[in-house]
Enzyme design. Sequence first.
Site, PDB file in Angstrom:
ATOM      1  N   ILE A  13       0.837  -1.201   0.000  1.00  0.00           N
ATOM      2  CA  ILE A  13       0.000   0.000   0.000  1.00  0.00           C
ATOM      3  C   ILE A  13       0.874   1.254   0.000  1.00  0.00           C
ATOM      4  O   ILE A  13       0.593   2.232  -0.699  1.00  0.00           O
ATOM      5  CB  ILE A  13      -0.962   0.009   1.213  1.00  0.00           C
ATOM      6  N   ILE A  60      11.863   2.127  11.641  1.00  0.00           N
ATOM      7  CA  ILE A  60      11.161   3.082  12.507  1.00  0.00           C
ATOM      8  C   ILE A  60      11.516   2.861  13.990  1.00  0.00           C
ATOM      9  O   ILE A  60      11.092   3.632  14.838  1.00  0.00           O
ATOM     10  CB  ILE A  60       9.622   3.053  12.321  1.00  0.00           C
ATOM     11  N   THR A 134      -5.885  -1.122  10.525  1.00  0.00           N
ATOM     12  CA  THR A 134      -6.690  -2.177   9.895  1.00  0.00           C
ATOM     13  C   THR A 134      -8.024  -2.384  10.615  1.00  0.00           C
ATOM     14  O   THR A 134      -8.146  -2.081  11.808  1.00  0.00           O
ATOM     15  CB  THR A 134      -5.883  -3.493   9.927  1.00  0.00           C
ATOM     16  N   ASP A 135      -8.979  -2.965   9.906  1.00  0.00           N
ATOM     17  CA  ASP A 135     -10.255  -3.313  10.543  1.00  0.00           C
ATOM     18  C   ASP A 135     -10.109  -4.497  11.501  1.00  0.00           C
ATOM     19  O   ASP A 135     -11.013  -4.770  12.294  1.00  0.00           O
ATOM     20  CB  ASP A 135     -11.338  -3.622   9.487  1.00  0.00           C
ATOM     21  N   GLU A 136      -8.963  -5.199  11.413  1.00  0.00           N
ATOM     22  CA  GLU A 136      -8.799  -6.412  12.229  1.00  0.00           C
ATOM     23  C   GLU A 136      -8.726  -6.096  13.725  1.00  0.00           C
ATOM     24  O   GLU A 136      -8.888  -6.991  14.551  1.00  0.00           O
ATOM     25  CB  GLU A 136      -7.578  -7.213  11.756  1.00  0.00           C
ATOM     26  N   TYR A 160      -1.071 -10.218  15.021  1.00  0.00           N
ATOM     27  CA  TYR A 160      -1.026  -9.053  14.124  1.00  0.00           C
ATOM     28  C   TYR A 160      -2.059  -8.007  14.555  1.00  0.00           C
ATOM     29  O   TYR A 160      -1.729  -6.828  14.746  1.00  0.00           O
ATOM     30  CB  TYR A 160      -1.289  -9.480  12.674  1.00  0.00           C
ATOM     31  N   LYS A 164      -1.465  -4.159  16.015  1.00  0.00           N
ATOM     32  CA  LYS A 164      -2.005  -2.944  15.376  1.00  0.00           C
ATOM     33  C   LYS A 164      -2.922  -2.207  16.352  1.00  0.00           C
ATOM     34  O   LYS A 164      -2.909  -0.975  16.424  1.00  0.00           O
ATOM     35  CB  LYS A 164      -2.774  -3.302  14.099  1.00  0.00           C
ATOM     36  N   ASN A 189      -9.629  -5.230   3.927  1.00  0.00           N
ATOM     37  CA  ASN A 189      -8.627  -5.920   3.094  1.00  0.00           C
ATOM     38  C   ASN A 189      -8.412  -5.204   1.766  1.00  0.00           C
ATOM     39  O   ASN A 189      -9.380  -4.945   1.043  1.00  0.00           O
ATOM     40  CB  ASN A 189      -9.090  -7.344   2.790  1.00  0.00           C
ATOM     41  N   TYR A 217      -8.473 -21.943   3.197  1.00  0.00           N
ATOM     42  CA  TYR A 217      -8.496 -22.361   4.596  1.00  0.00           C
ATOM     43  C   TYR A 217      -9.915 -22.772   5.013  1.00  0.00           C
ATOM     44  O   TYR A 217     -10.890 -22.080   4.666  1.00  0.00           O
ATOM     45  CB  TYR A 217      -8.051 -21.215   5.520  1.00  0.00           C
ATOM     46  N   PRO A 293      -5.420 -21.012  12.758  1.00  0.00           N
ATOM     47  CA  PRO A 293      -5.879 -20.992  14.160  1.00  0.00           C
ATOM     48  C   PRO A 293      -6.521 -19.645  14.502  1.00  0.00           C
ATOM     49  O   PRO A 293      -5.984 -18.592  14.141  1.00  0.00           O
ATOM     50  CB  PRO A 293      -4.584 -21.165  14.970  1.00  0.00           C
TER      51      PRO A 293
END
Length: 359
Positions: A13, A60, A134-136, A160, A164, A189, A217, A293
Amino acid sequence: MKRILVTGGAGFIGSNFVLMQRKDKGAEVANLDCLTYASNLKNLESLADDPHYRLITGSITDRALLRSIFDEFHPGAVVNFAAETHVDRSIDSPGTFIQTNVVGTFHLLEEARLYWGQLGADERRDFRFLHVSTDEVYGTLGPTDPPFTETTPFAPNSPYAASKASSDHLVRAYNHTYGLPTLTTNCSNNYGPRQFPEKLIPLIILNALEGKPLPVYGDGSNIRDWLYVEDHCEAVSLVLEKGQVGETYNIGGRCEKANIDIVKTLCECLDQIFPDSPNKPHSGLITFVKDRPGHDWRYAIDCSKIENELGWRPGQTFESGLRKTVEWYLQNSDWVDSIKSGEYFKWIERQYGQSPAAR
Ligand code: NAD
Ligand code: TYD
């Protein structure tokens, strides 16, 4: 000319964003990237002779380097894309996710705060720190749950997502505590040109072209909300320009698709482009494999805030964006060859158990 310090600008991105800033938005860009496996300098080859673009190779997490960049480049904004981003890798080895996504964002915030504190009044007012997330962070949805809004409580489920979410909290705290002019975006995504083929869409395209199994998956019913990468980059640009300081903005495509449908659509697309392929129908390559998982079942974004407040709309439909994406991978075999290095094969073997002979 606006000067933007972009971090992670050699990745998927980030590189699309850097190209957009240089080609369409007229900003000067310094790109700080430590060039992990997910980066690709081919992404930015077209800027090789551009006097208003520079690459700084580094992390960073490097405070001295960050300080020298702030002093010398004197940015009016920071846009933080730098991150470890692949959920499966975060399950396999979470440590680097904590280092870059949490600790790295902390160091970047600290140096931005020190730099911002020394600016004159006008520059202080206009400075922005935009954190790309992220939306996650919001966790997972059931079939009838409403999409995530900016006020949905955080409930990250993978290392992850948790890393975030931690960085998002730090950004919020730096605004609330120190007044640093921050903005946060939480996007669904992305897909499009220059995405490393460990993520679903480019993995499926490249495997299908080579007649390899297409790993889905579980039963393939998991749902993601898909957005073309340039539409995400336009949204980030708009938030940077017009977003209200301290706010977060959800970005999404209003395009919920089950993984199995994405894979089947890609197969149909390749059947049309290659009617004589020995792998036709490509859907014959679909292989259901062991589930991830803790696999989040559904993500969906309510993006009415950015639509209503800033007037953002995506430019691509899923059909047009997917077609552009497939064509990009077909037309850029140099890029594809360049990522097929030791690291790529190592991951494919570790994750999918494909022996070198099966490649
Ligand atoms: P990517 O993995 O393709 O690229 C990440 C880039 O960051 C790479 O160029 C890498 O070298 C660089 N990087 C990693 N660690 C670094 C460090 N310590 N210092 C400097 N650079 C470092 O990621 P992407 O898909 O382009 O995602 C960019 C950002 O957008 C991430 O913050 C991610 O969380 C967020 N995001 C991604 C998606 C998606 O679907 N890909 C969706 C929403 C949000
Ligand atoms: P991915 O591209 O890894 O993005 P994220 O996990 O951040 O959403 O995966 C998208 C969806 O595709 C996710 O539900 C997992 C699934 N998936 C597969 O079914 N097979 C695969 O080989 C990969 C990489 C992902």
